[in-house]
Write a protein that holds these residues in place. Structure first.
Motif, PDB file in Angstrom:
ATOM      1  N   LEU A  21      -9.157  33.104  13.246  1.00 51.77           N
ATOM      2  CA  LEU A  21      -8.510  31.803  13.114  1.00 51.77           C
ATOM      3  C   LEU A  21      -8.856  31.225  11.742  1.00 51.77           C
ATOM      4  O   LEU A  21     -10.018  31.185  11.351  1.00 51.77           O
ATOM      5  CB  LEU A  21      -8.994  30.864  14.220  1.00 51.77           C
ATOM      6  N   LYS A  22      -7.836  30.775  11.002  1.00 54.62           N
ATOM      7  CA  LYS A  22      -8.042  30.343   9.620  1.00 54.62           C
ATOM      8  C   LYS A  22      -7.357  29.010   9.349  1.00 54.62           C
ATOM      9  O   LYS A  22      -6.581  28.515  10.156  1.00 54.62           O
ATOM     10  CB  LYS A  22      -7.508  31.411   8.655  1.00 54.62           C
ATOM     11  N   ILE A  23      -7.667  28.449   8.170  1.00 58.71           N
ATOM     12  CA  ILE A  23      -7.046  27.208   7.722  1.00 58.71           C
ATOM     13  C   ILE A  23      -6.540  27.403   6.299  1.00 58.71           C
ATOM     14  O   ILE A  23      -7.201  28.062   5.485  1.00 58.71           O
ATOM     15  CB  ILE A  23      -8.037  26.025   7.817  1.00 58.71           C
ATOM     16  N   LEU A  24      -5.380  26.845   5.997  1.00 60.67           N
ATOM     17  CA  LEU A  24      -4.764  26.983   4.672  1.00 60.67           C
ATOM     18  C   LEU A  24      -5.051  25.744   3.833  1.00 60.67           C
ATOM     19  O   LEU A  24      -4.738  24.618   4.245  1.00 60.67           O
ATOM     20  CB  LEU A  24      -3.255  27.178   4.819  1.00 60.67           C
TER      21      LEU A  24
ATOM     22  N   LEU B  75       0.836  -1.194   0.000  1.00 63.31           N
ATOM     23  CA  LEU B  75       0.000   0.000   0.000  1.00 63.31           C
ATOM     24  C   LEU B  75       0.869   1.242   0.000  1.00 63.31           C
ATOM     25  O   LEU B  75       2.081   1.174   0.219  1.00 63.31           O
ATOM     26  CB  LEU B  75      -0.957  -0.003   1.198  1.00 63.31           C
ATOM     27  N   LEU B  76       0.234   2.385  -0.280  1.00 69.60           N
ATOM     28  CA  LEU B  76       0.936   3.663  -0.298  1.00 69.60           C
ATOM     29  C   LEU B  76       0.845   4.331   1.069  1.00 69.60           C
ATOM     30  O   LEU B  76      -0.148   4.188   1.773  1.00 69.60           O
ATOM     31  CB  LEU B  76       0.325   4.579  -1.359  1.00 69.60           C
ATOM     32  N   LEU B  77       1.897   5.055   1.420  1.00 63.73           N
ATOM     33  CA  LEU B  77       1.920   5.813   2.663  1.00 63.73           C
ATOM     34  C   LEU B  77       2.003   7.300   2.326  1.00 63.73           C
ATOM     35  O   LEU B  77       2.875   7.732   1.566  1.00 63.73           O
ATOM     36  CB  LEU B  77       3.115   5.408   3.531  1.00 63.73           C
ATOM     37  N   ALA B  78       1.065   8.081   2.885  1.00 66.95           N
ATOM     38  CA  ALA B  78       1.004   9.512   2.599  1.00 66.95           C
ATOM     39  C   ALA B  78       1.021  10.306   3.896  1.00 66.95           C
ATOM     40  O   ALA B  78       0.881   9.756   4.993  1.00 66.95           O
ATOM     41  CB  ALA B  78      -0.265   9.833   1.805  1.00 66.95           C
ATOM     42  N   VAL B  79       1.199  11.605   3.776  1.00 67.64           N
ATOM     43  CA  VAL B  79       1.040  12.511   4.910  1.00 67.64           C
ATOM     44  C   VAL B  79       0.093  13.630   4.486  1.00 67.64           C
ATOM     45  O   VAL B  79       0.060  14.032   3.325  1.00 67.64           O
ATOM     46  CB  VAL B  79       2.381  13.112   5.390  1.00 67.64           C
ATOM     47  N   ASP B  80      -0.690  14.130   5.445  1.00 68.68           N
ATOM     48  CA  ASP B  80      -1.568  15.279   5.217  1.00 68.68           C
ATOM     49  C   ASP B  80      -1.362  16.270   6.353  1.00 68.68           C
ATOM     50  O   ASP B  80      -1.265  15.873   7.520  1.00 68.68           O
ATOM     51  CB  ASP B  80      -3.035  14.843   5.145  1.00 68.68           C
ATOM     52  N   CYS B  81      -1.303  17.549   5.999  1.00 67.11           N
ATOM     53  CA  CYS B  81      -1.017  18.594   6.982  1.00 67.11           C
ATOM     54  C   CYS B  81      -2.194  19.562   7.099  1.00 67.11           C
ATOM     55  O   CYS B  81      -2.620  20.137   6.087  1.00 67.11           O
ATOM     56  CB  CYS B  81       0.235  19.372   6.586  1.00 67.11           C
ATOM     57  N   ILE B  82      -2.697  19.713   8.310  1.00 63.63           N
ATOM     58  CA  ILE B  82      -3.750  20.690   8.593  1.00 63.63           C
ATOM     59  C   ILE B  82      -3.068  21.929   9.151  1.00 63.63           C
ATOM     60  O   ILE B  82      -2.489  21.873  10.246  1.00 63.63           O
ATOM     61  CB  ILE B  82      -4.788  20.144   9.586  1.00 63.63           C
ATOM     62  N   ILE B  83      -3.105  23.037   8.424  1.00 63.34           N
ATOM     63  CA  ILE B  83      -2.380  24.241   8.808  1.00 63.34           C
ATOM     64  C   ILE B  83      -3.358  25.281   9.338  1.00 63.34           C
ATOM     65  O   ILE B  83      -4.170  25.824   8.593  1.00 63.34           O
ATOM     66  CB  ILE B  83      -1.593  24.807   7.617  1.00 63.34           C
ATOM     67  N   PHE B  84      -3.264  25.546  10.631  1.00 62.21           N
ATOM     68  CA  PHE B  84      -4.076  26.575  11.266  1.00 62.21           C
ATOM     69  C   PHE B  84      -3.251  27.861  11.380  1.00 62.21           C
ATOM     70  O   PHE B  84      -2.072  27.819  11.736  1.00 62.21           O
ATOM     71  CB  PHE B  84      -4.519  26.147  12.664  1.00 62.21           C
ATOM     72  N   GLY B  85      -3.881  28.989  11.068  1.00 60.30           N
ATOM     73  CA  GLY B  85      -3.200  30.267  11.163  1.00 60.30           C
ATOM     74  C   GLY B  85      -4.068  31.308  11.835  1.00 60.30           C
ATOM     75  O   GLY B  85      -5.304  31.226  11.804  1.00 60.30           O
ATOM     76  N   PHE B  86      -3.425  32.298  12.452  1.00 63.96           N
ATOM     77  CA  PHE B  86      -4.138  33.388  13.128  1.00 63.96           C
ATOM     78  C   PHE B  86      -3.573  34.703  12.609  1.00 63.96           C
ATOM     79  O   PHE B  86      -2.350  34.881  12.550  1.00 63.96           O
ATOM     80  CB  PHE B  86      -3.938  33.271  14.644  1.00 63.96           C
ATOM     81  N   ASP B  87      -4.467  35.618  12.196  1.00 62.08           N
ATOM     82  CA  ASP B  87      -4.021  36.886  11.623  1.00 62.08           C
ATOM     83  C   ASP B  87      -4.113  38.050  12.604  1.00 62.08           C
ATOM     84  O   ASP B  87      -4.054  39.215  12.212  1.00 62.08           O
ATOM     85  CB  ASP B  87      -4.798  37.207  10.341  1.00 62.08           C
ATOM     86  N   GLY B  88      -4.280  37.721  13.881  1.00 59.85           N
ATOM     87  CA  GLY B  88      -4.448  38.749  14.905  1.00 59.85           C
ATOM     88  C   GLY B  88      -5.892  38.968  15.273  1.00 59.85           C
ATOM     89  O   GLY B  88      -6.195  39.517  16.334  1.00 59.85           O
ATOM     90  N   GLU B  89      -6.793  38.524  14.385  1.00 57.82           N
ATOM     91  CA  GLU B  89      -8.229  38.668  14.640  1.00 57.82           C
ATOM     92  C   GLU B  89      -9.002  37.379  14.406  1.00 57.82           C
ATOM     93  O   GLU B  89      -9.908  37.054  15.162  1.00 57.82           O
ATOM     94  CB  GLU B  89      -8.813  39.775  13.735  1.00 57.82           C
TER      95      GLU B  89
END
Length: 235
Positions: A26-29, A10-24
């Protein structure tokens, strides 16, 4: 090369959940997927682990290739192995979450794969089981942030108490008593008060603070619990 007898590959993968804050906010990329299946649909940052690299190294490489981001807070939190999660081929994915100050990295974001920030509560539907990954990552961040000061990774070098409280309220999707929050925050000794103020919201303004990085490192494993009813708000 010798192989294990009669074992499926089987294949092995990675997934990244990127949370960011702009000072006001909360966001996701997210990015637009560039290959089949689900071409041009919104996706987490992901890719396959190379034959000669470890999983953590693959996550860092993929994050750099797809977004231009490096040297960010990145933590592995769960493995997803449903046989039907990828319609193309049997793929197991190791998921990570990242926490960044958006303004610190805004010039570093690569747009080659249409990386775009979305408000966390207004993100589009994602491919495969990526929506479940995001929900699981949010729960992990909530749990970890109640015990360790990881949310400071989302803040700029200097910040106000209202900014910090707003960040905690958005992460936990709840209101926090202002006086109790300030009392607990002060008791940690993690913050250094600065002389200048942020006067963008009022004439009186709010003092800026910065993180005591030495205490941050020494207290990381024994952080005070900001959230008194943790079990009720993790879900």
């Amino acid at each position: 090369m010798a192989e294990y007898f009669n074992q499926a590959h089987l294949l092995l993968a990675v997934d990244c959940i990127i949370f960011g804050f702009d000072g006001e906010q909360l966001k996701i990329l997210l990015i637009k997927r560039s290959f089949e299946p689900a071409t041009d649909q919104w996706s987490l940052m992901g890719g396959f682990v190379g034959a000669n690299e470890d999983v953590d190294g693959a996550a860092q490489r993929i994050l750099l290739e797809l977004t231009g981001l490096k040297e960010v807070y990145l933590e592995q939190f769960k493995t997803y192995g449903d046989p039907n999660r990828d319609p193309m081929e049997r793929t197991v994915s190791v998921a990570y979450f990242a926490l960044i100050d958006i303004h610190k990295y805004e010039k570093q974001i690569s747009h080659n794969f249409h990386a775009e920030w979305f408000l966390l509560n207004e993100a589009p539907k994602l491919i495969f089981d990526h929506d479940q990954m995001v929900e699981d990552a949010k729960k992990k961040v909530r749990y970890k942030a109640a015990l360790h000061p990881i949310l400071f990774e989302l803040l700029p070098k200097k910040f106000t108490i209202p900014q910090l409280q707003s960040l905690y309220e958005q992460v936990y999707n709840t209101s926090i008593d202002n006086r109790n929050f300030i009392r607990k925050l002060s008791s940690t000794g993690l913050l250094i008060k600065l002389e200048d103020k942020d006067k963008s919201a009022s004439k009186r303004g709010a003092f800026y603070f910065k993180l005591d990085k030495d205490l941050y490192k020494t207290k990381f494993q024994s952080f005070i619990n900001f959230m008194p009813n943790l079990d009720n708000i993790i879900g």
